[in-house]
Design a protein around this motif. Sequence first.
Motif, short mmCIF file in Angstrom:
data_model
loop_
_atom_site.label_atom_id
_atom_site.label_comp_id
_atom_site.label_asym_id
_atom_site.label_seq_id
_atom_site.Cartn_x
_atom_site.Cartn_y
_atom_site.Cartn_z
N SER A 184 28.55 -4.87 -30.48
CA SER A 184 27.45 -4.86 -30.69
C SER A 184 25.97 -4.14 -31.64
O SER A 184 25.57 -5.18 -32.05
N GLU A 192 18.61 -9.38 -30.77
CA GLU A 192 17.06 -9.40 -30.50
C GLU A 192 16.40 -10.31 -30.64
O GLU A 192 14.89 -10.17 -29.91
N LYS A 195 16.71 -11.89 -27.04
CA LYS A 195 15.99 -11.39 -26.79
C LYS A 195 14.29 -11.55 -26.13
O LYS A 195 14.20 -12.16 -25.56
N LEU A 199 12.31 -13.50 -24.18
CA LEU A 199 11.90 -12.77 -23.31
C LEU A 199 10.30 -13.54 -23.21
O LEU A 199 9.52 -13.74 -22.31
N LEU A 325 19.64 -12.98 -19.80
CA LEU A 325 18.85 -11.90 -20.80
C LEU A 325 19.23 -10.71 -20.09
O LEU A 325 19.04 -9.82 -21.09
N GLU A 326 19.37 -10.54 -18.69
CA GLU A 326 20.04 -9.05 -18.86
C GLU A 326 21.11 -8.21 -19.16
O GLU A 326 20.95 -7.43 -18.90
N LYS A 327 21.95 -9.43 -19.79
CA LYS A 327 23.47 -9.01 -20.02
C LYS A 327 22.90 -8.57 -21.62
O LYS A 327 23.07 -7.07 -22.24
N THR A 329 20.55 -7.53 -22.34
CA THR A 329 19.04 -6.36 -22.89
C THR A 329 20.04 -4.78 -22.50
O THR A 329 19.64 -4.06 -23.00
N ASP A 331 23.41 -4.54 -23.51
CA ASP A 331 24.07 -4.53 -24.73
C ASP A 331 23.41 -4.01 -25.64
O ASP A 331 23.84 -3.12 -26.29
N LEU A 332 21.80 -4.30 -25.70
CA LEU A 332 21.08 -3.47 -26.40
C LEU A 332 20.40 -1.94 -26.22
O LEU A 332 20.57 -0.66 -26.95
N GLU A 333 20.94 -2.11 -24.82
CA GLU A 333 20.59 -0.67 -24.34
C GLU A 333 21.83 0.09 -24.92
O GLU A 333 21.59 1.82 -25.32
#
Length: 566
Positions: A184, A192, A195, A199, A325-327, A329, A331-333
């Motif tokens: 990532s 980003e 996402k 969003l 989108l959940e995935k 998100t 990955d970014l976290e």
Amino acid sequence: MLECLKVKNFAIIEDIQIQFKKGMTVLTGETGAGKSLIIDTISLLLGQRADNDMIRYGESKAIIEGIFSDFYPTINDILEKFGISKQEKLTITREIMDSGRNNIRLNGTSITLAMLKQVAPLLADIHVQNDTYRLFTPEHYLTMITPIQDPVFDALQTKYTLCLAKYLDYYRNYEHILKGQKESVTRLEFLEYEKAELLNLNLEKGMDERLKNEISKLENFDKIYTNLALAYSSLEGEFEPLDHLYESANALKKIEGLDNKYKEYSSQILDSYYLLEEIKVNISKELESFDFDQDELNLKIEQYQEIEKVKAKYKMSIEELISYLEKITLDLEIVQNYDEILKTTYKDLEQSFYTLKDQAIQLYEYRKKIALQLEKKIIEECQQLDLEDIQFKIELKLPNEFHPLHPEVFQETGADSIDFLISFNPGEPLHSLHKVASGGEMSRMMLAFKSYFANRSPHILMIFDEIDTGVSGGTAKKIAKKMAKISKSNQVLCITHLPQVASIGDEHIHIYKELIRGRTTTHFKYLGFDERVEEVALMLSGDKMSLFALEHAKALLKEKYEEEKG
């Protein structure tokens, strides 16, 4: 016990129905006559996977049916979970179609193969010719010492399985985060962007269909409004149809005491009146609130087109886009809060690991108790099978080291490894069974295991397909007596080529094949005393009958009948 077996269009079996009795039934016949096919059909009734190659040539399906009685009461508890009522007999039917479809029914109710496999271990235990070779492969040993009915063991195994599933989930999540962090970092800017794009759409399940419907309504505003107004005016016109309905109901109400049907008419008209009144009010509200806004239409069209464009771009549905989108998100976290997330995830993994380890040890300790009892009993059983000087030990071991990041030590059966150690001669050290035993010794060892579990599991049908391979003489006699002893508490079906075994059975069925109208078919015959003498004599002498063989066969069978009388 198995009372009756019906087989139709299975391999070279055209149509047979065999009645079985309690005690020991022996099946004999030439090689290729169909003895093992009989066992194969019973195996199918007990959950073996079916193959449409088994269907008799020229037929569209094969049918196997077995009727069982005098079975474990526990089976009724399992049937209750399947929604099948308690009955004294179980009828299992399997249909194998040439299309590849298979039907399984239990007392007339369709069930799955997985459901059948829950019942099967409580109905029968089958030893086929290749089963003895399980003793040559230690991977099967844990299964061999697993008790058929032991609530304590079953509870421990179930709890271990649940803990293992939970631990593996945590381990996979930890591995994903560990791997995802590295991948990532290089994709951070792209993730980003994706996402933000998703969003911005404020995605909801079914959003595209909802927008499509709203656009259709706005685009057809004039048509909808005109027809709503027409419908309302029809209900609220100058003729006041609803008032007329009400007056009609009141008129009938005045004469309802004279005939019940007038009361019914009045009630039905009133129901129609109130229903139409409610519809009229709702239409009125629709007309008041219904408004056309070109800007709103343009906005919804733009929103819908944007969603369709993103769906095409990602090649995903709305639901899949929300999941994606959940995935990303997560990955970014992972990238942005990697250290903290990894630490938390490892803590969860470690906690589940210690719980699993504890369960694995409990399962191992209980298995050791089973093994100690089993060692003594197997030695006793072997001594009755001409293995008087045997030493036998079940060696169970846990891994030297457990670690949260080493899941390979945990198998479906537990964390313990197993080996059977044996010595057949006095003064000789213990060695791994699979390295030192001969074929005849393996056959007797397997029979010893079967005999032990038969004593602990009465009412189970025990099937032996040539478990006596590799033995002869006095040892064959002892094997025969061992199977006869098992048949005192369990129904026994036995395929054999040994005259000592054939002569000791309570019932004797001869399996043979015939060529009829150019097709080979399997048949069977229940043998009486004189026919059994001839069959056993042939087994003693081979193809040519001899007077000595006849006398020997007669002596063997008379010994059997005299023992029964005694």
